[in-house]
Design a protein around this motif. Structure first.
Motif, PDB file in Angstrom:
ATOM      1  N   GLY A  93       0.805  -1.227   0.000  1.00 45.85           N
ATOM      2  CA  GLY A  93       0.000   0.000   0.000  1.00 45.85           C
ATOM      3  C   GLY A  93       0.821   1.251   0.000  1.00 45.85           C
ATOM      4  O   GLY A  93       0.286   2.347  -0.236  1.00 45.85           O
ATOM      5  N   GLY A  94       2.111   1.151   0.236  1.00 41.99           N
ATOM      6  CA  GLY A  94       2.956   2.339   0.226  1.00 41.99           C
ATOM      7  C   GLY A  94       3.139   2.935  -1.151  1.00 41.99           C
ATOM      8  O   GLY A  94       3.619   4.057  -1.287  1.00 41.99           O
ATOM      9  N   GLY A  95       2.751   2.192  -2.183  1.00 42.44           N
ATOM     10  CA  GLY A  95       2.884   2.701  -3.551  1.00 42.44           C
ATOM     11  C   GLY A  95       1.740   3.582  -3.991  1.00 42.44           C
ATOM     12  O   GLY A  95       1.735   4.074  -5.127  1.00 42.44           O
ATOM     13  N   GLY A  96       0.742   3.754  -3.128  1.00 45.28           N
ATOM     14  CA  GLY A  96      -0.359   4.648  -3.459  1.00 45.28           C
ATOM     15  C   GLY A  96      -1.304   4.076  -4.494  1.00 45.28           C
ATOM     16  O   GLY A  96      -1.407   2.855  -4.697  1.00 45.28           O
ATOM     17  N   LYS A  97      -1.998   4.989  -5.209  1.00 45.16           N
ATOM     18  CA  LYS A  97      -3.022   4.557  -6.152  1.00 45.16           C
ATOM     19  C   LYS A  97      -2.427   3.791  -7.327  1.00 45.16           C
ATOM     20  O   LYS A  97      -3.076   2.897  -7.894  1.00 45.16           O
ATOM     21  CB  LYS A  97      -3.809   5.763  -6.658  1.00 45.16           C
ATOM     22  N   VAL A 135       0.594   6.743 -17.976  1.00 46.39           N
ATOM     23  CA  VAL A 135       1.663   7.726 -17.762  1.00 46.39           C
ATOM     24  C   VAL A 135       2.047   7.768 -16.282  1.00 46.39           C
ATOM     25  O   VAL A 135       3.234   7.772 -15.920  1.00 46.39           O
ATOM     26  CB  VAL A 135       1.208   9.115 -18.257  1.00 46.39           C
ATOM     27  N   ASP A 136       1.041   7.810 -15.391  1.00 48.24           N
ATOM     28  CA  ASP A 136       1.332   7.837 -13.954  1.00 48.24           C
ATOM     29  C   ASP A 136       2.039   6.563 -13.509  1.00 48.24           C
ATOM     30  O   ASP A 136       2.988   6.597 -12.712  1.00 48.24           O
ATOM     31  CB  ASP A 136       0.032   8.015 -13.169  1.00 48.24           C
ATOM     32  N   ILE A 137       1.558   5.427 -14.024  1.00 47.83           N
ATOM     33  CA  ILE A 137       2.155   4.140 -13.626  1.00 47.83           C
ATOM     34  C   ILE A 137       3.569   4.017 -14.174  1.00 47.83           C
ATOM     35  O   ILE A 137       4.459   3.461 -13.511  1.00 47.83           O
ATOM     36  CB  ILE A 137       1.263   2.982 -14.094  1.00 47.83           C
ATOM     37  N   ASP A 188       9.226   3.468 -13.177  1.00 51.86           N
ATOM     38  CA  ASP A 188      10.626   3.807 -13.420  1.00 51.86           C
ATOM     39  C   ASP A 188      11.332   4.288 -12.147  1.00 51.86           C
ATOM     40  O   ASP A 188      12.514   3.968 -11.930  1.00 51.86           O
ATOM     41  CB  ASP A 188      10.722   4.884 -14.502  1.00 51.86           C
ATOM     42  N   ASN A 189      10.630   5.042 -11.328  1.00 50.10           N
ATOM     43  CA  ASN A 189      11.278   5.710 -10.199  1.00 50.10           C
ATOM     44  C   ASN A 189      11.200   4.938  -8.888  1.00 50.10           C
ATOM     45  O   ASN A 189      12.027   5.164  -7.990  1.00 50.10           O
ATOM     46  CB  ASN A 189      10.672   7.098  -9.990  1.00 50.10           C
ATOM     47  N   GLN A 190      10.209   4.034  -8.737  1.00 47.61           N
ATOM     48  CA  GLN A 190      10.016   3.392  -7.441  1.00 47.61           C
ATOM     49  C   GLN A 190       9.974   1.866  -7.519  1.00 47.61           C
ATOM     50  O   GLN A 190      10.846   1.191  -6.970  1.00 47.61           O
ATOM     51  CB  GLN A 190       8.716   3.909  -6.792  1.00 47.61           C
ATOM     52  N   LEU A 191       8.962   1.330  -8.212  1.00 48.94           N
ATOM     53  CA  LEU A 191       8.737  -0.116  -8.129  1.00 48.94           C
ATOM     54  C   LEU A 191       9.845  -0.916  -8.790  1.00 48.94           C
ATOM     55  O   LEU A 191      10.392  -1.849  -8.191  1.00 48.94           O
ATOM     56  CB  LEU A 191       7.378  -0.474  -8.754  1.00 48.94           C
ATOM     57  N   ARG A 192      10.197  -0.597 -10.040  1.00 44.97           N
ATOM     58  CA  ARG A 192      11.223  -1.392 -10.732  1.00 44.97           C
ATOM     59  C   ARG A 192      12.573  -1.316 -10.023  1.00 44.97           C
ATOM     60  O   ARG A 192      13.225  -2.360  -9.856  1.00 44.97           O
ATOM     61  CB  ARG A 192      11.342  -0.962 -12.191  1.00 44.97           C
ATOM     62  N   PRO A 193      13.043  -0.123  -9.573  1.00 46.76           N
ATOM     63  CA  PRO A 193      14.324  -0.119  -8.836  1.00 46.76           C
ATOM     64  C   PRO A 193      14.302  -0.985  -7.582  1.00 46.76           C
ATOM     65  O   PRO A 193      15.278  -1.678  -7.288  1.00 46.76           O
ATOM     66  CB  PRO A 193      14.515   1.368  -8.501  1.00 46.76           C
ATOM     67  N   LYS A 194      13.160  -0.977  -6.848  1.00 45.29           N
ATOM     68  CA  LYS A 194      13.075  -1.800  -5.646  1.00 45.29           C
ATOM     69  C   LYS A 194      13.085  -3.289  -5.993  1.00 45.29           C
ATOM     70  O   LYS A 194      13.740  -4.101  -5.326  1.00 45.29           O
ATOM     71  CB  LYS A 194      11.813  -1.455  -4.862  1.00 45.29           C
ATOM     72  N   LEU A 195      12.364  -3.663  -7.033  1.00 46.64           N
ATOM     73  CA  LEU A 195      12.339  -5.072  -7.448  1.00 46.64           C
ATOM     74  C   LEU A 195      13.730  -5.529  -7.876  1.00 46.64           C
ATOM     75  O   LEU A 195      14.194  -6.609  -7.485  1.00 46.64           O
ATOM     76  CB  LEU A 195      11.342  -5.267  -8.582  1.00 46.64           C
ATOM     77  N   HIS A 196      14.411  -4.711  -8.690  1.00 45.54           N
ATOM     78  CA  HIS A 196      15.733  -5.102  -9.172  1.00 45.54           C
ATOM     79  C   HIS A 196      16.745  -5.129  -8.035  1.00 45.54           C
ATOM     80  O   HIS A 196      17.626  -6.000  -7.992  1.00 45.54           O
ATOM     81  CB  HIS A 196      16.177  -4.134 -10.266  1.00 45.54           C
TER      82      HIS A 196
END
Length: 728
Positions: free
Chosen positions: A506-510, A532-534, A539-547
């Motif tokens: 839930g920290g990733g918001g909508k 566009v929002d996703i 690019d800035n949050q989810l993919r860097p954390k996963l990698h």
């Protein structure tokens, strides 16, 4: 006086100063004589109640004394004996053994039919037992008197049956001997119209049919041999046609040999060049390669000018290096002769296993050099390389900076033989296409691709934790990742995974909520604007954390070893037929409560008292099976030979006794679970002797089929067969 006794039964004493009422005429008793009558009625009623209680006590005492006179064997079967009709009991026992039994009713149908005919004839001829009738009692008789009379009548019936049996037992024995075909002499042939006679006839028929059976077997074998021969001949004709078509090419063998020899000779210089690049400096040096009659001759030398066959002195590592150099030299020769690169794609599978450890780094350097070559270099290659050795992978990537995409080969789903390539660049391509075409449908595909890519990376990281990981959705995966982190399972207890879990939960918001929505493919409210929002969030949050988490897993595996998942055995046996219909037709009695109470409900000795049997409740089993225990794995609950009643619908819970199938085994065990691995089933045995304790069975729940044990039939409680009872 009798009239007064009848009236006393219904007389009600008045309360206080109220006048009594006559129970016969319903008039008030007013004068002195009538009041005297009321007093007499009250006294008679009191004496009647006392007398009735004395009668109940006396009748109960007599009943107990009479039943105490019975022997234990008679007491056990008393209810069966008091209602027995010997002729009918004999018929039912004979038919159940030789007519309605599955072996006879389904296979030996002729014997079953003959049994029914003989039993019908015998039943008509066997003597009848006339049971005494019970005297009819007055409807007003006390219940204790009625019960005592019934007990006395039952005892009279059993006594008359015993006396009747002494004079009529021979008729039943003769009937049984006639049915089974018992003869006076052991060697005498049995009568044809008997079970033994029919079996003898059947044996003779089988002996006569044996040659025909062997003939049928030989004919089938011959037919199979003909089919195999025809298939071989078909391939043989194809081979002969190929030989005939290739016959003209034989004339070219001399030209081909000469060209091959020239090509191999010219490769010697290129081979030396490749060997110089990998610094193969040995005392025995490569000198030349030439074509022999059936092989390529490799020559080397210890001193200049003195060449010998390398196979005589070189070790395997040296020869493998020459072979790799030959492959690279042949590729260069082919590209140069063709004027272009006809083989740009090179696939190498674990090449390092054939490299000498001293030269492994140089081979990695040469492979990386060719793979990193620019598009204008004619000798460059598009390289696909797979390796199980992390050290060689680091040589290529870390030391020699092999460019390109990197991946991990891992078994995400053993149920599917299809390989899945998890490629993050495909996600970006979908977004750019949706943005360029302003296509909402492609935008929804991009959102779905983000979800699938995230799921695949999480499955790859957690693949060794549970066999159910491959079938989990993103929502289930994030919950499992949270559980592993809270359980401090490495490497999921690292800070990187805490941040990833917070974002997924839930920290990733909508944007995270949209990605986690399983119905976004059909949701037309999502389009390019949401993509566009996703994309920004991706690019800035989810993919860097996963990698980042993926690299933490890779580093952990590099030091702690890669997880290995082994395949569990598949079930190859099914539950055998459990006589469901027969069990459904039975009426069982719920007994053994007192016996089980002795061990706090853990065991029952099967002892049932007459009092307990009379008060037992009937039980009908509508959807159950029954199996006989063949191993001592449930002591002391059940022993070898006891029958286990299992439910086809009851849920198996922790510590339930179960019958289970796993692999090629049919097991009777106790089902257990562990909090650390709730998806695994642990089947343990129970024995009184510790050295006989069976090994536990541990397997995923989906690999084990289980049925809950809900009851036990003890062999020691089975009623004696009627035939044995009649013989006694």
């Amino acid at each position: 006086m009798r009239l007064k006794a009848i009236a006393a039964q219904y007389f009600v004493e008045p309360e206080g100063d109220a006048l009594a009422i006559c129970p016969l005429c319903e008039g008030q008793l007013t004068n002195e004589r009538q009041k005297s009558l009321a007093a007499q009625l009250a006294e008679l009623r009191a004496h009647a109640s006392s007398a009735e209680r004395k009668i109940d006590d006396a009748c109960g005492a007599v009943d107990r004394e009479l039943r105490a006179l019975l022997t234990p064997e008679v007491r056990k079967h008393f209810d069966l004996l008091r209602t027995m009709v010997p002729k009918n009991a004999y018929s039912e026992a004979a038919r159940s053994r030789f007519a309605t039994n599955d072996a006879f009713s389904d296979v030996l149908t002729g014997i079953a039919k003959l049994t029914n005919e003989i039993v019908d004839e015998q039943a008509a001829a066997l003597p009848d037992f006339a049971a005494p009738t019970m005297e009819t009692l007055s409807p007003d008789a006390p219940q204790s008197v009625i019960d005592l009379c019934q007990t006395m009548h039952s005892l009279q019936v059993v006594s008359d049956l015993a006396l009747w049996w002494e004079s009529n037992a021979s008729a039943f024995r003769d009937a049984w001997s006639q049915l089974i075909g018992k003869t006076a002499e052991k060697d005498d042939p049995p009568p044809t119209r008997s079970i033994a006679g029919q079996l003898h006839t059947l044996e003779q028929a089988i002996e006569k049919a044996e040659p025909l059976d062997q003939l049928a077997v030989n004919l089938l074998a011959a037919a199979e041999a003909v089919e195999k021969w025809e298939a071989i001949q078909k391939h043989q004709r194809v081979r002969e046609a190929i030989i005939e078509a290739l016959e003209p090419l034989k004339e070219l063998k001399h030209l081909v040999g000469a060209e091959t020899a020239r090509s191999i000779t010219t490769l010697s210089g290129r081979i030396r060049s490749v060997l110089d690049k990998i610094r193969l400096k040995e005392r025995f040096l490569f000198q030349d390669a030439s074509l022999g009659r059936k092989a390529i001759n490799i020559e080397g030398s210890f001193e200049p000018g003195l060449q010998i066959d390398a196979l005589l002195v070189a070790n395997t590592s040296w020869l493998r290096a020459i072979l790799w150099a030959f492959v690279f030299a042949l590729r260069e020769e082919t590209i140069e002769a063709a004027g272009s690169n006809p083989m740009p794609l090179v696939l190498l599978d674990d090449p390092q296993v054939t490299f000498d450890p001293r030269n492994k780094r140089k081979w990695a350097q040469e492979i990386a050099r060719l793979a990193n070559a620019g598009p204008t270099d004619p000798f460059g290659m598009h390289l696909i390389i797979t390796t199980h050795e992390r050290q060689f992978f680091q040589f290529l990537v870390d030391e020699h900076l092999l460019s390109g995409q990197q991946g991990l080969v891992a078994p995400l789903n053993k149920a599917s033989p299809v390989a899945t390539i998890v490629n993050g660049t495909n996600v970006d391509r979908l977004y750019y296409k949706a943005e360029a075409d302003n296509d909402d449908a492609v935008a929804r595909q991009f959102i779905a691709a983000v979800r699938v890519y995230s799921e695949d990376l999480l499955k790859c990281m957690m693949r060794a934790e549970s066999p159910e990981i491959a079938d989990m959705s993103l929502d289930s995966l994030r919950n499992e990742l949270k559980r592993l982190r809270e359980a401090h399972v490495p490497p999921f207890n690292r800070q990187t995974f805490k941040e990833l879990v917070d974002m997924l939960m839930g920290g990733g918001g909508k944007e995270m909520n949209i990605i986690n929505d399983p119905h976004h493919k059909d949701n037309e409210t999502l389009g390019v604007a949401q993509a566009v929002d996703i994309k920004t969030f991706w690019d800035n949050q989810l993919r860097p954390k996963l990698h980042q988490a993926f690299h933490v897993c890779a580093q952990f595996e590099a030091f702690a070893g890669e997880p290995r998942m082994f395949a569990w055995r598949d079930n190859v046996v099914a539950f055998p037929t459990g006589h469901k219909d027969s069990l459904k037709a039975l009426t069982l009695m719920k007994t053994g409560v007192a016996a089980a109470a002795k061990t706090d409900g853990k065991a029952g000795d099967g002892i049932v008292t007459l009092k307990e049997w009379d008060s037992a409740q009937p039980v009908k089993l509508f959807n159950h099976d029954i199996y006989q225990l063949a191993a001592g794995t449930l002591d002391p609950v059940a022993g070898i030979g006891d029958f286990l009643i299992v439910s086809n619908f009851a849920s198996v819970t922790k510590h339930s006794l179960v019958v289970a199938t796993f692999g090629e085994q049919l097991l009777a065990r106790r089902h257990s679970e562990t909090d650390l691995h709730p998806t695994m089933a642990v089947l343990t045995g129970q024995t009184l002797e510790p050295h006989q304790l069976p090994q536990p069975v541990i397997a995923p729940k989906e690999k084990v089929q289980q049925k809950k044990i809900v009851g036990t039939l003890f062999v020691s409680l089975h009623p004696h067969r009627l035939i044995s009872l009649i013989r006694r």
